[in-house]
Scaffold this motif. Structure first.
Motif, mmCIF file in Angstrom:
data_model
loop_
_atom_site.group_PDB
_atom_site.id
_atom_site.type_symbol
_atom_site.label_atom_id
_atom_site.label_comp_id
_atom_site.label_asym_id
_atom_site.label_seq_id
_atom_site.Cartn_x
_atom_site.Cartn_y
_atom_site.Cartn_z
ATOM 1 N N LEU A 178 0.847 -1.189 0.000
ATOM 2 C CA LEU A 178 0.000 0.000 0.000
ATOM 3 C C LEU A 178 0.888 1.247 0.000
ATOM 4 C CD1 LEU A 178 -3.086 0.872 0.310
ATOM 5 C CD2 LEU A 178 -2.467 1.354 2.668
ATOM 6 N N ALA A 179 1.897 1.263 0.853
ATOM 7 C CA ALA A 179 2.805 2.404 0.921
ATOM 8 C C ALA A 179 3.537 2.598 -0.400
ATOM 9 C CB ALA A 179 3.803 2.219 2.061
ATOM 10 N N ALA A 180 3.949 1.499 -1.019
ATOM 11 C CA ALA A 180 4.653 1.598 -2.303
ATOM 12 C C ALA A 180 3.777 2.280 -3.344
ATOM 13 C CB ALA A 180 5.084 0.211 -2.773
ATOM 14 N N GLY A 181 2.494 1.968 -3.340
ATOM 15 C CA GLY A 181 1.585 2.609 -4.281
ATOM 16 C C GLY A 181 1.459 4.097 -4.035
ATOM 17 N N LEU A 182 1.587 4.497 -2.786
ATOM 18 C CA LEU A 182 1.460 5.916 -2.456
ATOM 19 C C LEU A 182 2.610 6.748 -3.030
ATOM 20 C CD1 LEU A 182 0.192 5.634 1.224
ATOM 21 C CD2 LEU A 182 -1.080 6.553 -0.728
ATOM 22 N N ALA A 183 3.708 6.108 -3.414
ATOM 23 C CA ALA A 183 4.800 6.850 -4.046
ATOM 24 C C ALA A 183 4.326 7.507 -5.337
ATOM 25 C CB ALA A 183 5.985 5.927 -4.318
ATOM 26 N N GLU A 184 3.533 6.793 -6.123
ATOM 27 C CA GLU A 184 2.997 7.365 -7.356
ATOM 28 C C GLU A 184 1.995 8.476 -7.054
ATOM 29 O OE1 GLU A 184 3.693 7.012 -10.477
ATOM 30 O OE2 GLU A 184 4.768 5.116 -10.706
ATOM 31 N N VAL A 185 1.261 8.335 -5.956
ATOM 32 C CA VAL A 185 0.312 9.370 -5.561
ATOM 33 C C VAL A 185 1.064 10.652 -5.192
ATOM 34 C CG1 VAL A 185 -1.491 9.987 -3.909
ATOM 35 C CG2 VAL A 185 -1.366 7.647 -4.786
ATOM 36 N N VAL A 186 2.126 10.506 -4.402
ATOM 37 C CA VAL A 186 2.935 11.660 -4.011
ATOM 38 C C VAL A 186 3.526 12.334 -5.246
ATOM 39 C CG1 VAL A 186 5.062 12.352 -2.827
ATOM 40 C CG2 VAL A 186 3.429 10.827 -1.688
ATOM 41 N N LYS A 187 3.972 11.547 -6.205
ATOM 42 C CA LYS A 187 4.485 12.112 -7.459
ATOM 43 C C LYS A 187 3.447 13.030 -8.099
ATOM 44 C CE LYS A 187 3.501 10.271 -11.187
ATOM 45 N NZ LYS A 187 3.239 9.257 -12.242
ATOM 46 N N CYS A 188 2.193 12.585 -8.129
ATOM 47 C CA CYS A 188 1.119 13.402 -8.706
ATOM 48 C C CYS A 188 0.942 14.701 -7.920
ATOM 49 C CB CYS A 188 -0.192 12.621 -8.727
ATOM 50 S SG CYS A 188 -0.232 11.272 -9.938
ATOM 51 N N GLY A 189 1.190 14.635 -6.609
ATOM 52 C CA GLY A 189 1.108 15.835 -5.800
ATOM 53 C C GLY A 189 2.139 16.871 -6.200
ATOM 54 N N PHE A 190 3.354 16.423 -6.489
ATOM 55 C CA PHE A 190 4.416 17.360 -6.848
ATOM 56 C C PHE A 190 4.246 17.924 -8.256
ATOM 57 C CE2 PHE A 190 6.768 15.505 -3.236
ATOM 58 C CZ PHE A 190 7.188 16.690 -2.639
ATOM 59 N N ILE A 191 3.741 17.121 -9.189
ATOM 60 C CA ILE A 191 3.665 17.610 -10.571
ATOM 61 C C ILE A 191 2.370 18.342 -10.882
ATOM 62 C CG2 ILE A 191 5.219 15.805 -11.441
ATOM 63 C CD1 ILE A 191 2.713 14.420 -12.631
ATOM 64 N N ALA A 192 1.294 18.120 -10.067
ATOM 65 C CA ALA A 192 0.018 18.698 -10.482
ATOM 66 C C ALA A 192 -0.949 19.068 -9.373
ATOM 67 C CB ALA A 192 -0.691 17.727 -11.442
ATOM 68 N N ASP A 193 -0.982 18.341 -8.260
ATOM 69 C CA ASP A 193 -2.031 18.546 -7.259
ATOM 70 C C ASP A 193 -1.436 18.591 -5.857
ATOM 71 O OD1 ASP A 193 -4.282 18.656 -5.711
ATOM 72 O OD2 ASP A 193 -5.136 16.743 -6.381
ATOM 73 N N PRO A 194 -0.979 19.754 -5.412
ATOM 74 C CA PRO A 194 -0.343 19.868 -4.091
ATOM 75 C C PRO A 194 -1.256 19.499 -2.928
ATOM 76 C CG PRO A 194 0.196 21.783 -5.447
ATOM 77 C CD PRO A 194 -0.871 21.016 -6.178
ATOM 78 N N ALA A 195 -2.572 19.461 -3.138
ATOM 79 C CA ALA A 195 -3.475 19.050 -2.061
ATOM 80 C C ALA A 195 -3.165 17.631 -1.605
ATOM 81 C CB ALA A 195 -4.931 19.154 -2.520
ATOM 82 N N ILE A 196 -2.624 16.811 -2.498
ATOM 83 C CA ILE A 196 -2.203 15.455 -2.141
ATOM 84 C C ILE A 196 -1.127 15.506 -1.056
ATOM 85 C CG2 ILE A 196 -0.875 13.471 -3.004
ATOM 86 C CD1 ILE A 196 -2.443 13.770 -5.650
#
Length: 358
Positions: A178-196
């Motif tokens: 589950l944590a490993a999957g969150l790495a891709e989520v965090v990536k999306c936060g940096f490139i497009a959606d800081p609310a993440i």
């Protein structure tokens, strides 16, 4: 099917919906309507789930063809794909039949590639069972397999008929995955959606709780980021490259480590590297670069790696974003402001690597 389902549309030449919710297999028959046969690709740990899905397809009138494939990256090979094509041929699969991939990103990547190549393209549906698969591999129509030269170098752009992200599957997902999957989520936060990033920083425990509302919001936000990007650029001719933030080094780590590293762990390290490279290139402020490591560490993800640099650099030179002999990296010009660093000096790359190798 549960009525509490979020439907996220992916636009483009072949639009489709990503469904996020619980108890989603009931939505599958509508996506395979008209198919006489349905190949169900899965790995051994998901045999029971695949059998249940196959039974549902049979009840809807699509004769199931279960195909068990090796687990994880071991299943993403040309040889495994060829065995799948042989099975489709033996079963008499036609253009109106469908391929269903049940599993994480490796299985859905394989299933999509099998479908893309069979009769030059038949329908396929990923039923994603991992957080990583839901926010990354299952969405966007990128399909492919690994070869000796590197990861995902052979494949095709082949959008699915629809995507099912069944949150029930996360209830039994090991916390490390589950944590490993969150790495891709965090990536999306940096490139497009800081609310993440704000959500993770506010309550890291909630961000890693598969039963809670925060995980669902994080998943949906990440899917919306990817849906927007791939809807505008299916074939990675421009905008879609930003989704590879952190992935140039990540894919090199995976190959050098013989694919024994989880993709999300490699992405976490690669994301820190991309932040440092952005900073050293004069493109990103110190605080935002440092925030990469801080957010990922809140989730218990690795942020350092001490492999041999020369081998990593050699592997990165066959990255999909490279042009001729020039390496190209996705970097940040500020939070949620991605750009491209074209042909950076090797010394700059090595200095950035020193920050993750420490």
């Amino acid at each position: 099917m549960n009525t509490d389902v979020t439907r996220i549309n992916v636009a483009g030449e072949r639009p489709y919906d990503v469904l996020v919710g619980r108890d989603l297999p009931g939505a599958l028959p509508a996506l395979v309507d008209g198919a006489a046969r349905a190949a169900v690709l899965y790995s051994a740990p998901l045999r029971a789930r695949a059998e249940a899905i196959a039974a549902g397809l049979a009840a809807a009138g699509a004769r199931p063809l279960p195909i068990e494939v090796p687990d994880a990256e071991a299943g993403k090979t040309v040889e495994v794909a060829a065995r799948c094509w042989d099975a489709l041929g033996a079963a008499g699969f036609t253009r109106t039949d469908v391929v269903v991939g049940v599993g994480g990103g490796a299985v859905t990547d394989l299933a999509g590639y099998v479908a893309a190549a069979w009769l030059r393209g038949v329908r396929w549906v990923p039923v994603s069972t991992s957080l990583l698969g839901m926010v990354d591999a299952a969405v966007g129509g990128k399909t492919g397999v690994n070869i000796a030269a590197g990861k995902n170098l052979v494949g095709a752009f082949h959008p699915p008929a629809g995507v099912l992200c069944d949150l029930d599957a996360l209830d039994t997902l090991p916390p490390v995955d589950l944590a490993a999957g969150l790495a891709e989520v965090v990536k999306c936060g940096f490139i497009a959606d800081p609310a993440i990033l704000d959500l993770v920083e506010r309550d890291p425990a909630a961000a890693a709780d598969p039963h809670g509302a925060v995980v669902r919001e994080l998943i949906e936000r990440a899917i919306r980021v990817k849906a927007h990007v791939v809807g505008a650029d299916l074939r990675e001719s421009g905008l879609r490259e930003i989704l590879n933030y952190g992935h140039t080094l990540a894919h090199a780590i995976e190959k050098v480590e013989g694919y024994t590293w989880r993709h999300g762990h490699a992405v976490a390290v690669g994301t820190v590297y991309a932040g440092e490279l952005s900073r050293l290139a004069g493109r990103l402020d110190d605080a935002t670069a440092a925030r990469h490591r801080a957010v990922l560490e809140l989730l218990g993800l690795p942020t350092s790696y001490a492999g041999e640099w020369a081998g990593l650099l050699k592997t990165m030179r066959v990255d999909k974003k490279a042009r001729a002999d020039r390496l190209r990296f996705v970097v940040l010009d500020g939070l949620a402001k991605p750009g491209i660093l074209d042909g950076p000096d090797d010394a700059l790359l090595e200095r950035a690597y020193a920050a993750v190798a420490a």
